[in-house]
Design an enzyme around this catalytic site. Structure first.
Site, short mmCIF file in Angstrom:
data_model
loop_
_atom_site.label_atom_id
_atom_site.label_comp_id
_atom_site.label_asym_id
_atom_site.label_seq_id
_atom_site.Cartn_x
_atom_site.Cartn_y
_atom_site.Cartn_z
N HIS A 12 0.87 -1.19 0.00
CA HIS A 12 0.00 0.00 0.00
C HIS A 12 0.90 1.23 0.00
O HIS A 12 1.49 1.58 1.02
CB HIS A 12 -0.90 0.00 1.23
CG HIS A 12 -1.88 1.14 1.26
ND1 HIS A 12 -3.22 0.94 1.51
CD2 HIS A 12 -1.73 2.47 1.08
CE1 HIS A 12 -3.85 2.11 1.48
NE2 HIS A 12 -2.95 3.06 1.22
N HIS A 14 1.66 5.36 -1.67
CA HIS A 14 1.29 6.55 -2.43
C HIS A 14 2.55 7.12 -3.07
O HIS A 14 3.47 7.53 -2.37
CB HIS A 14 0.64 7.60 -1.52
CG HIS A 14 -0.65 7.13 -0.93
ND1 HIS A 14 -1.87 7.33 -1.55
CD2 HIS A 14 -0.92 6.42 0.19
CE1 HIS A 14 -2.83 6.79 -0.82
NE2 HIS A 14 -2.29 6.22 0.25
N ARG A 16 2.32 9.48 -5.74
CA ARG A 16 2.05 10.81 -6.31
C ARG A 16 2.47 10.89 -7.78
O ARG A 16 2.69 9.88 -8.42
CB ARG A 16 2.74 11.92 -5.49
CG ARG A 16 2.58 11.81 -3.98
CD ARG A 16 1.14 11.79 -3.53
NE ARG A 16 1.03 11.99 -2.08
CZ ARG A 16 0.00 11.60 -1.35
NH1 ARG A 16 -1.01 10.96 -1.89
NH2 ARG A 16 -0.05 11.83 -0.05
N ASN A 40 -5.30 7.46 -5.82
CA ASN A 40 -5.99 8.70 -5.42
C ASN A 40 -5.21 9.94 -5.85
O ASN A 40 -4.80 10.77 -5.05
CB ASN A 40 -6.27 8.72 -3.91
CG ASN A 40 -5.02 8.70 -3.06
OD1 ASN A 40 -3.99 8.15 -3.46
ND2 ASN A 40 -5.09 9.29 -1.87
N HIS A 131 -10.55 1.36 1.66
CA HIS A 131 -10.28 2.28 2.77
C HIS A 131 -11.51 2.22 3.66
O HIS A 131 -12.53 2.85 3.37
CB HIS A 131 -10.02 3.71 2.26
CG HIS A 131 -9.66 4.66 3.37
ND1 HIS A 131 -8.44 5.30 3.44
CD2 HIS A 131 -10.34 5.05 4.47
CE1 HIS A 131 -8.40 6.05 4.53
NE2 HIS A 131 -9.55 5.92 5.18
N HIS A 165 -4.77 -0.76 5.62
CA HIS A 165 -4.24 -0.08 6.81
C HIS A 165 -5.13 -0.22 8.05
O HIS A 165 -5.66 0.77 8.55
CB HIS A 165 -3.92 1.39 6.52
CG HIS A 165 -4.96 2.13 5.72
ND1 HIS A 165 -6.29 2.20 6.08
CD2 HIS A 165 -4.87 2.82 4.57
CE1 HIS A 165 -6.94 2.91 5.19
NE2 HIS A 165 -6.10 3.30 4.25
N ASP A 237 1.49 2.57 3.48
CA ASP A 237 0.68 3.78 3.34
C ASP A 237 1.56 5.03 3.41
O ASP A 237 1.11 6.09 3.86
CB ASP A 237 -0.44 3.85 4.39
CG ASP A 237 -1.59 4.75 3.96
OD1 ASP A 237 -1.63 5.17 2.78
OD2 ASP A 237 -2.44 5.06 4.81
N HIS A 241 3.57 14.51 1.68
CA HIS A 241 3.02 15.83 1.40
C HIS A 241 4.15 16.84 1.62
O HIS A 241 4.94 16.67 2.55
CB HIS A 241 1.87 16.18 2.36
CG HIS A 241 0.66 15.32 2.21
ND1 HIS A 241 -0.30 15.53 1.24
CD2 HIS A 241 0.24 14.24 2.91
CE1 HIS A 241 -1.25 14.62 1.36
NE2 HIS A 241 -0.95 13.82 2.36
N ALA A 253 -3.34 14.79 5.67
CA ALA A 253 -3.13 13.49 6.32
C ALA A 253 -2.12 12.66 5.54
O ALA A 253 -2.21 12.55 4.31
CB ALA A 253 -4.46 12.74 6.38
O1 DOR Z 1 -3.12 9.53 5.74
C1 DOR Z 1 -3.46 9.22 4.62
N1 DOR Z 1 -2.92 9.79 3.53
N2 DOR Z 1 -4.44 8.30 4.46
C2 DOR Z 1 -4.98 8.05 3.27
O2 DOR Z 1 -5.88 7.25 3.20
C3 DOR Z 1 -4.52 8.77 2.06
C4 DOR Z 1 -3.16 9.29 2.23
C5 DOR Z 1 -2.79 10.30 1.18
O3 DOR Z 1 -3.05 10.06 0.00
O4 DOR Z 1 -2.22 11.34 1.54
ZN ZN Z 2 -3.32 5.05 1.55
#
Ligand code: DOR
Ligand code: ZN
Length: 357
Positions: A12, A14, A16, A40, A131, A165, A237, A241, A253
């Site tokens: 899992h 991310h 970007r 996402n 999720h 998660h 996860d 950011h 988040a």
């Molecule tokens: O904390 C998180 N950040 N939880 C998520 O489900 C998405 C993720 C994000 O894409 O930043």
């Molecule tokens: Zn996630």
């Protein structure tokens, strides 16, 4: 002391797009043979053309490491022809309830209305990744979603449903109740509780969805991971950011853990005398559950302290500034690395920084 892991997988992740993808992808590719990539983005990855373009961008960002991005499609009420055409290109479809987390505004509003699509996924043998949070009180959101998992697991017994998660002891009980459920757990939910996020001075870098829970929940997750529960997979996860989106009112988040995952997992498993179970937790369970064969890589960790950089580009990593006992030997570098962020701060290119002369 050395620790060898065969083809670790992050189930899992991310990654970007654009410059952030180029910055963060090498941290994962260095230490893992593959990862399940979340859809996402803005707009979401919800069609094959976008998915193929995203996969190509990831391939570019992880080169020259042997790293397979296992792609996911953002849940929509797809028709059978669309899913059949996508099947070979994806590891699953990721369902977000509308608005529960980052970039989920186009998620599902009516959870009753998805069942026709679940029928198709079951028929085509495409896993559903979820999720699982409600819109309730923040500490209860996962618990409130558990009946949905139970209902879908019962109604679609041949559908593999991955509870993404998980953060609670209650989720583990539901996992154990239905053989077609599997789950991922993050590193940070094995290590922290809500106290670390908000018990003292607020720590935005630990703020994520689902929020970290109680000590009893963390301990139950930890026990399941340390014994390599056969239907529990590692999924970081890791969700980067930029620092200005984290150290801000309206903090985004996400915990950016990619630079420290295997070192901290090795430390956790070693401190509990469970190193023998790490291979199953970070690779073998996922291979079996998904039936995947990742690139055959051996990742070496050495017991040699290093300090996690304060920044990786403009992203603050999990455990920034802290000393870790284990480090990953970069297969592209002759010596063990002190964390790729350090290389980036010295001004080398974000792609494959440790291969720079
Ligand atoms: O904390 C998180 N950040 N939880 C998520 O489900 C998405 C993720 C994000 O894409 O930043
Ligand atoms: Zn996630």
């Amino acid at each position: 002391m050395e620790l060898l892991l065969r083809s670790p997988l992050d189930m899992h992740l991310h990654l970007r797009e654009g410059a952030l993808l180029s910055l963060v992808a090498p941290f994962s590719a260095r230490a893992f043979a593959g990862a399940v990539v979340m859809p996402n983005l803005v707009p979401p990855v919800d069609n094959l053309a976008r998915l193929r373009a995203y996969r190509a961008a990831i391939a570019d960002a992880v080169a020259p490491y042997a790293f397979t991005p296992y792609m996911t499609l953002f849940f929509r009420p797809y028709d059978e022809a669309t899913l059949a055409a996508a099947r070979a290109a994806i590891i699953g479809v990721k369902l977000y309830p509308e608005g529960v987390t980052t970039n989920s505004a186009e998620g599902v509003r009516d959870l009753e209305a998805v069942e026709a699509t679940l029928t198709l996924l079951e028929r085509l043998g495409i896993p559903l990744l979820v999720h699982g949070e409600s819109h309730g009180f923040v500490l209860d959101r996962e618990a409130e979603f558990l009946p949905v998992y139970a209902r879908w697991a019962e109604r679609f017994p041949r559908l593999t449903i991955v509870m993404e998660h998980i953060t609670t002891a209650a989720a583990l009980e539901v996992l154990d109740a239905y053989p077609n459920l599997a789950a991922t757990v993050t590193l940070h939910h094995l290590l922290i509780t809500l106290d670390d996020v908000a018990g003292g001075l607020l720590n935005p870098h630990l703020f994520c969805k689902p929020i970290a829970k109680r000590p009893a929940d963390r301990d139950a997750l930890r026990a399941a991971a340390l014994r390599a529960h056969p239907r529990l997979m590692f999924g970081s996860d890791s969700a980067p950011h930029p620092v200005e989106r984290k150290e801000a009112a309206g903090c985004a988040a996400g915990v950016f853990s990619a630079p420290v995952l295997l070192p901290l997992l090795a430390g956790l498993f070693a401190s509990h005398g469970a190193l023998a179970n790490l291979q199953a937790f970070v690779s073998d369970n996922a291979r079996r559950i998904y039936g995947i064969t990742p690139p055959d890589r051996t990742i070496t960790l050495i017991h040699k302290p290093w300090t996690v950089p304060e920044r990786c580009g403009d992203v603050v990593p999990f455990y920034a500034g802290q000393r870790l006992e284990w480090q990953v030997v970069d297969p592209l570098a002759s010596a063990a690395i002190a964390g790729p962020g350090a290389a980036i701060q010295r001004g080398s290119a974000p792609h494959n920084p440790d291969a720079q002369p």
